[in-house]
Design an enzyme around this catalytic site. Structure first.
Site, short mmCIF file in Angstrom:
data_model
loop_
_atom_site.label_atom_id
_atom_site.label_comp_id
_atom_site.label_asym_id
_atom_site.label_seq_id
_atom_site.Cartn_x
_atom_site.Cartn_y
_atom_site.Cartn_z
CB VAL A 88 43.72 51.68 39.99
CG1 VAL A 88 45.21 52.03 39.87
CG2 VAL A 88 43.21 52.05 41.38
N GLY A 140 42.82 47.79 38.53
CA GLY A 140 42.15 47.60 39.81
C GLY A 140 40.89 48.42 39.91
CE LYS A 169 41.30 55.53 44.93
NZ LYS A 169 41.58 55.50 46.39
N GLY A 173 36.61 54.21 43.12
CA GLY A 173 37.13 54.53 41.81
C GLY A 173 37.81 53.37 41.11
N GLY A 224 37.79 49.72 42.96
CA GLY A 224 37.41 49.82 44.36
C GLY A 224 36.09 50.55 44.48
N GLY A 225 35.66 50.72 45.74
CA GLY A 225 34.38 51.37 45.95
C GLY A 225 34.36 52.82 45.53
CG ASP A 254 38.86 50.57 54.07
OD1 ASP A 254 38.40 49.52 54.59
OD2 ASP A 254 38.64 50.87 52.89
#
Length: 357
Positions: free
Chosen positions: A55, A48, A69, A53, A50-51, A181
């Site tokens: 995973v 995965g 993460k 970092g 994300g903004g 969020d």
């Protein structure tokens, strides 16, 4: 503030990671150990992004999996604050519908780098979180993919689980935590499709006045409450708005926001209801058709109440759970309060008209 740490941890990582101890708090783990279980953070282990970092899937010597993460290396003060904020909250949060953090890593080192034609020493930080591994990934991967074919029972259980997790955040120990969020990408699913709320980098503890005002409006467009997006006002009702959008996405199976013309909420609710009834009647097994249809109607009604532009008309999470679980007629206690004729229900109606579910 979390301080960098020197480590000397004997034995295998399995012996110190409390994967099955639900009562344990996250603790410091050496960076070298995390490199070992992620194959030096290889691209093949990425599960995965994300903004803040990436995973990775970590595999322990005994074959158990763990999610690691890795926060993006940056000198940005915001990322540093988010990491410390997330760890501090995860130290306290323990609930079946909140992703459990089993450890963290925060190590710093000095590197000699070329800067403006000169070599200078710069402090570089490595910040990582170790979370329980969720084999079914995030919710957005399922509700945005029509081929996943989540049945209604699974969808309803996911809605209930998210509500239970949010209730724990808002009502635990008299110190409400606002997630800020909440979205499908931040809800993970375990092997039994049980939802777990994750990513507390933007979360805030509510002050005694029950309201926070901020000039920083970090979050995800489409899930941010209007009073937060436009005025920087933060209350527990900020999360309730996000929850409403998520509930309607789970019910309809879509996430896009087309700019379409408006429609009365009653028509919208009925259209969702009819669509699902047709789906359930085509199924080889659907349990009680009327019970399922009643749940569907109630979920979409609750979702519409939650996204009311007036935050004072959004119910607290405990009342939302009560609404979802009640049986019998909903017309008098929900529909009359559904004064939502804004873009949210308009885009959902258009989605259903163009082939949702």
């Amino acid at each position: 503030m979390i301080c960098s740490t020197s480590y000397h941890v004997p034995g295998s990582l399995e012996s110190i990671l409390p994967l099955h101890d639900q009562s344990s708090r996250p603790f410091a783990i050496p960076l070298e150990r995390l490199k070992k279980i992620t194959d030096s953070f290889s691209d093949e282990r990425i599960i995965g992004r994300g903004g803040s970092g990436v995973v990775y899937k970590g595999v322990l010597e005994n074959g158990e999996n763990i999610a690691v993460k890795k926060i993006v290396s940056s000198l940005t003060p915001g990322l540093q604050k988010q990491f410390e904020n997330e760890v501090s909250h995860l130290m306290e949060l323990k609930h079946a519908n909140i992703a459990r953090c089993v450890g963290y890593c925060y190590e710093t080192r000095n590197e000699c780098l070329l800067h403006n034609g000169k070599y200078v020493f710069a402090e570089m930080a490595e910040r990582l979180l170790c979370l329980e591994y969720m084999p079914n990934g995030s919710l957005d991967k399922h509700i945005s993919d029509e081929s996943s074919g989540l049945d209604w029972s699974t969808r309803y259980n996911i809605i209930e689980g998210i509500c239970y997790g949010l209730c724990h955040l808002h009502e635990q120990n008299g110190k409400p935590v606002i997630h800020l969020d909440l979205k499908p990408a931040n809800i993970l699913l375990d092997e039994g499709m049980v939802p777990k709320i994750t990513d507390f980098g933007l979360s805030r503890l509510l002050d005694q006045k029950q309201t926070i005002y901020t000039k920083s409006c970090d979050g995800t467009l489409g899930y941010m409450a209007p009073e937060f997006l436009h005025g920087g006002t933060i209350t527990t009702k900020s999360d309730i708005f996000s929850l409403g959008v998520i509930i309607m996405e789970i019910v309809t199976g879509h996430k896009d926001y087309p700019d379409v013309t408006g429609t009365p909420s009653d028509d919208f609710i009925e259209l969702v209801h009819v669509k699902w009834r047709n789906v359930l009647q085509r199924s080889s097994w659907y349990g009680s058709l009327e019970t399922n249809c009643e749940q569907i109607k109630r979920c979409i009604q609750v979702g519409l109440i939650c996204v009311n532009p007036d935050r004072t008309k959004r119910p607290p999470i405990a009342k939302i759970i009560n609404m979802l679980q009640r049986t019998g007629s909903t017309d008098c206690d929900i529909t009359d309060d559904t004064e939502v004729v804004d873009l949210t229900d308009r885009w959902l109606l258009e989605i259903l008209r163009t082939g949702g579910l």
